[in-house]
Design a protein around this motif. Structure first.
Motif, mmCIF file in Angstrom:
data_model
loop_
_atom_site.group_PDB
_atom_site.id
_atom_site.type_symbol
_atom_site.label_atom_id
_atom_site.label_comp_id
_atom_site.label_asym_id
_atom_site.label_seq_id
_atom_site.Cartn_x
_atom_site.Cartn_y
_atom_site.Cartn_z
ATOM 1 N N ILE A 61 33.823 48.516 47.480
ATOM 2 C CA ILE A 61 34.515 48.174 46.324
ATOM 3 C C ILE A 61 33.388 48.075 45.156
ATOM 4 N N ALA A 65 32.766 49.772 41.462
ATOM 5 C CA ALA A 65 33.168 48.748 40.526
ATOM 6 C C ALA A 65 32.029 49.123 39.277
ATOM 7 N N ILE A 71 39.157 44.093 39.550
ATOM 8 C CA ILE A 71 39.098 44.043 40.952
ATOM 9 C C ILE A 71 40.369 43.054 41.491
ATOM 10 N N GLY A 82 31.601 41.192 42.346
ATOM 11 C CA GLY A 82 32.433 41.921 41.159
ATOM 12 C C GLY A 82 32.073 41.554 39.905
ATOM 13 N N VAL A 89 38.049 39.839 37.799
ATOM 14 C CA VAL A 89 38.639 39.673 39.233
ATOM 15 C C VAL A 89 39.696 38.670 39.255
#
Length: 154
Positions: A61, A65, A71, A82, A89
């Motif tokens: 992920i 990203a 996310i 993130g 997020v």
């Protein structure tokens, strides 16, 4: 902008909301998990299966990203990574991870880990509720209204 989902522990109701949003606003939603996930047929919805292993899905992920992406995760270290990439997020209960609150959440997570390691029974998170579902839906809708490109006529 794309939506990346830490899908292994994501509630089914959250995935279903994300599928509807993907079709409605034509945003790419990608579920990342270490198991096969069935997704509805849509050019806007896909799943990525990663090998089993500690934090393999999280690493994928973070790799995928980009700044401005969304996310979906309850994983605090993934949320921090993130945020470092400039992503937004949101957890499945409708709570935002932010630059202002991430350090406190990381610290609390570490304290709880230390307590569990010392044999203290800390309990787990409460069951996912309808209130959690409504809070997530509201935050997701507000985010999409501000950030998603609306599909053109056609």
């Amino acid at each position: 902008m794309q939506v990346l989902v830490d899908a292994d522990a994501c509630p089914v109701v959250v995935k279903e909301m994300l599928f509807r949003v993907a079709r409605r606003v034509e945003v790419c939603v990608t579920l990342v998990a270490n198991q096969y996930l069935r997704t509805p047929p849509s050019p806007f919805i896909k799943s990525v299966q990663v090998p089993a292993g500690f934090d393999v899905a999280d690493a994928r992920i973070v790799e995928m990203a980009e700044a401005g992406d969304l996310i979906i995760t309850a994983d605090i270290p993934l949320a921090a990574a993130g945020l470092d990439k400039g992503a937004h997020v949101l957890d499945p209960r409708g709570n935002w991870f932010t630059r202002e609150n991430i350090q406190e959440r990381l610290t609390m997570r570490d304290v709880m880990d230390q307590l569990r390691s010392a044999g203290v029974e800390t309990g787990g998170p409460s069951s996912y509720s309808q209130q959690d579902s409504r809070a997530f839906a509201g935050q997701l809708d507000r985010f999409m209204a501000r950030h998603a490109k609306r599909p053109g006529p056609g």
